[in-house]
Design a protein around this motif. Structure first.
Motif, PDB file in Angstrom:
ATOM      1  N   ALA A 108       2.308   7.016   8.646  1.00 43.36           N
ATOM      2  CA  ALA A 108       3.003   7.265   7.380  1.00 43.36           C
ATOM      3  C   ALA A 108       3.285   8.751   7.182  1.00 43.36           C
ATOM      4  O   ALA A 108       4.289   9.109   6.565  1.00 43.36           O
ATOM      5  CB  ALA A 108       2.168   6.732   6.216  1.00 43.36           C
ATOM      6  N   LEU A 109       2.430   9.618   7.718  1.00 45.35           N
ATOM      7  CA  LEU A 109       2.630  11.061   7.589  1.00 45.35           C
ATOM      8  C   LEU A 109       3.506  11.649   8.681  1.00 45.35           C
ATOM      9  O   LEU A 109       3.916  12.793   8.600  1.00 45.35           O
ATOM     10  CB  LEU A 109       1.284  11.785   7.609  1.00 45.35           C
ATOM     11  CG  LEU A 109       0.448  11.698   6.346  1.00 45.35           C
ATOM     12  CD1 LEU A 109      -0.912  12.329   6.582  1.00 45.35           C
ATOM     13  CD2 LEU A 109       1.152  12.359   5.193  1.00 45.35           C
ATOM     14  N   LYS A 147       6.011  14.547   4.024  1.00 44.91           N
ATOM     15  CA  LYS A 147       5.556  13.214   3.625  1.00 44.91           C
ATOM     16  C   LYS A 147       4.165  13.265   3.007  1.00 44.91           C
ATOM     17  O   LYS A 147       3.364  14.133   3.342  1.00 44.91           O
ATOM     18  CB  LYS A 147       5.555  12.275   4.825  1.00 44.91           C
ATOM     19  CG  LYS A 147       6.943  12.044   5.384  1.00 44.91           C
ATOM     20  CD  LYS A 147       6.895  11.113   6.561  1.00 44.91           C
ATOM     21  CE  LYS A 147       8.301  10.897   7.107  1.00 44.91           C
ATOM     22  NZ  LYS A 147       8.293   9.974   8.239  1.00 44.91           N
ATOM     23  N   ASP A 148       3.898  12.303   2.108  1.00 41.11           N
ATOM     24  CA  ASP A 148       2.607  12.171   1.446  1.00 41.11           C
ATOM     25  C   ASP A 148       2.091  10.753   1.647  1.00 41.11           C
ATOM     26  O   ASP A 148       2.877   9.819   1.757  1.00 41.11           O
ATOM     27  CB  ASP A 148       2.721  12.391  -0.064  1.00 41.11           C
ATOM     28  CG  ASP A 148       3.207  13.777  -0.409  1.00 41.11           C
ATOM     29  OD1 ASP A 148       4.132  13.862  -1.223  1.00 41.11           O
ATOM     30  OD2 ASP A 148       2.668  14.745   0.115  1.00 41.11           O
ATOM     31  N   VAL A 149       0.772  10.613   1.638  1.00 43.45           N
ATOM     32  CA  VAL A 149       0.159   9.286   1.668  1.00 43.45           C
ATOM     33  C   VAL A 149      -1.179   9.377   0.934  1.00 43.45           C
ATOM     34  O   VAL A 149      -1.841  10.409   0.970  1.00 43.45           O
ATOM     35  CB  VAL A 149      -0.024   8.768   3.114  1.00 43.45           C
ATOM     36  CG1 VAL A 149      -1.055   9.564   3.864  1.00 43.45           C
ATOM     37  CG2 VAL A 149      -0.389   7.294   3.139  1.00 43.45           C
ATOM     38  N   ALA A 175      -2.228   5.614   8.377  1.00 45.96           N
ATOM     39  CA  ALA A 175      -2.017   6.826   7.589  1.00 45.96           C
ATOM     40  C   ALA A 175      -1.320   7.899   8.421  1.00 45.96           C
ATOM     41  O   ALA A 175      -0.436   8.601   7.931  1.00 45.96           O
ATOM     42  CB  ALA A 175      -3.342   7.341   7.047  1.00 45.96           C
ATOM     43  N   LEU A 204      -4.921   2.342   4.935  1.00 46.84           N
ATOM     44  CA  LEU A 204      -4.761   3.766   4.644  1.00 46.84           C
ATOM     45  C   LEU A 204      -6.118   4.353   4.270  1.00 46.84           C
ATOM     46  O   LEU A 204      -6.470   4.468   3.107  1.00 46.84           O
ATOM     47  CB  LEU A 204      -3.746   3.965   3.518  1.00 46.84           C
ATOM     48  CG  LEU A 204      -2.338   3.468   3.834  1.00 46.84           C
ATOM     49  CD1 LEU A 204      -1.440   3.603   2.619  1.00 46.84           C
ATOM     50  CD2 LEU A 204      -1.749   4.202   5.020  1.00 46.84           C
ATOM     51  N   ALA A 227       1.380   4.469  -2.800  1.00 45.16           N
ATOM     52  CA  ALA A 227       1.383   5.878  -2.450  1.00 45.16           C
ATOM     53  C   ALA A 227       2.617   6.584  -3.008  1.00 45.16           C
ATOM     54  O   ALA A 227       2.549   7.744  -3.384  1.00 45.16           O
ATOM     55  CB  ALA A 227       1.328   6.041  -0.939  1.00 45.16           C
ATOM     56  N   LYS A 228       3.742   5.911  -3.091  1.00 38.63           N
ATOM     57  CA  LYS A 228       4.958   6.511  -3.624  1.00 38.63           C
ATOM     58  C   LYS A 228       4.867   6.723  -5.130  1.00 38.63           C
ATOM     59  O   LYS A 228       5.559   7.551  -5.675  1.00 38.63           O
ATOM     60  CB  LYS A 228       6.173   5.620  -3.326  1.00 38.63           C
ATOM     61  CG  LYS A 228       6.503   5.497  -1.869  1.00 38.63           C
ATOM     62  CD  LYS A 228       7.179   6.735  -1.393  1.00 38.63           C
ATOM     63  CE  LYS A 228       7.597   6.563   0.054  1.00 38.63           C
ATOM     64  NZ  LYS A 228       8.095   7.761   0.642  1.00 38.63           N
ATOM     65  N   LYS A 262       0.828  -1.200   0.000  1.00 38.17           N
ATOM     66  CA  LYS A 262       0.000   0.000   0.000  1.00 38.17           C
ATOM     67  C   LYS A 262       0.861   1.248   0.000  1.00 38.17           C
ATOM     68  O   LYS A 262       0.557   2.226  -0.667  1.00 38.17           O
ATOM     69  CB  LYS A 262      -0.927  -0.007   1.200  1.00 38.17           C
ATOM     70  CG  LYS A 262      -1.979  -1.084   1.099  1.00 38.17           C
ATOM     71  CD  LYS A 262      -2.808  -1.139   2.325  1.00 38.17           C
ATOM     72  CE  LYS A 262      -3.744  -2.324   2.230  1.00 38.17           C
ATOM     73  NZ  LYS A 262      -4.442  -2.574   3.448  1.00 38.17           N
ATOM     74  N   ALA A 263       1.953   1.234   0.767  1.00 39.43           N
ATOM     75  CA  ALA A 263       2.843   2.391   0.793  1.00 39.43           C
ATOM     76  C   ALA A 263       3.555   2.557  -0.534  1.00 39.43           C
ATOM     77  O   ALA A 263       3.832   3.678  -0.957  1.00 39.43           O
ATOM     78  CB  ALA A 263       3.845   2.246   1.925  1.00 39.43           C
TER      79      ALA A 263
END
Length: 166
Positions: free
Chosen positions: A132-133, A105-107, A129, A83, A46-47, A42-43
């Motif tokens: 991740a941020l 950071k972005d997600v 989420a 997420l 997002a990238k 999932k990450a």
């Protein structure tokens, strides 16, 4: 006049004035580079997603343990390890890029619930989420919501979670 304890100011790592580490220091510390292999599927998605125009700016918070397993507003069970996010007006299933300007950071999250109900908040993020941020420890932080651009034909980006092998 300087204090007898003064030894000079040390530059911070990552600034322009920082000196490169010596060979001995470089060998003593292993590289701390995050690889794509260390990211969850999932990450990784997002990238690879590009963000479009800004939709909204404001404060976001996160929710998780007390709501894990309970039914969300769209009828699915809330999983704090996915997420996802809660927004007051965006349609269910909408995917948005959430950017934290403080951490850079972005997600990408999927809207699956309604809220937040705290005054002054625009988004409630799942625990995953928020982690991740980089806002989980703070509890809330300023964010920018951006649209997810449609998938390009040349494979430049991936905009569907199905392509990550879920």
């Amino acid at each position: 006049m300087r204090c007898s304890n003064y030894s000079g100011f040390k530059t911070r790592l990552g600034t322009r004035d920082a000196e490169p580490p010596t060979d001995a220091e470089a060998e003593a510390k292993p590289d701390a580079v995050e690889t794509r292999a260390s990211l969850s599927p999932k990450a990784r998605v997002a990238k690879l997603v590009r963000a479009g125009r800004d939709l909204q700016k404001g404060m976001a918070s996160w929710y998780g343990p007390g709501f894990h397993g309970r039914t969300t507003a769209n009828g699915e069970k809330f999983d704090m390890y996915e997420l996802t996010a809660a927004h007051k007006t965006l349609p269910f299933g909408t995917r948005v890029v959430v950017h934290n300007p403080r951490t850079g950071k972005d997600v990408v999250v999927r809207i699956n619930d309604r809220g937040p109900y705290a005054k002054g908040r625009i988004l409630d993020l799942s625990k995953a989420a928020a982690s991740a941020l980089g806002l989980k420890s703070r509890g809330h932080d300023a964010v920018v919501l951006r649209e997810v651009l449609p998938a390009s034909r040349d494979g430049e980006m991936i905009a569907t979670s199905a392509s990550a092998g879920e």
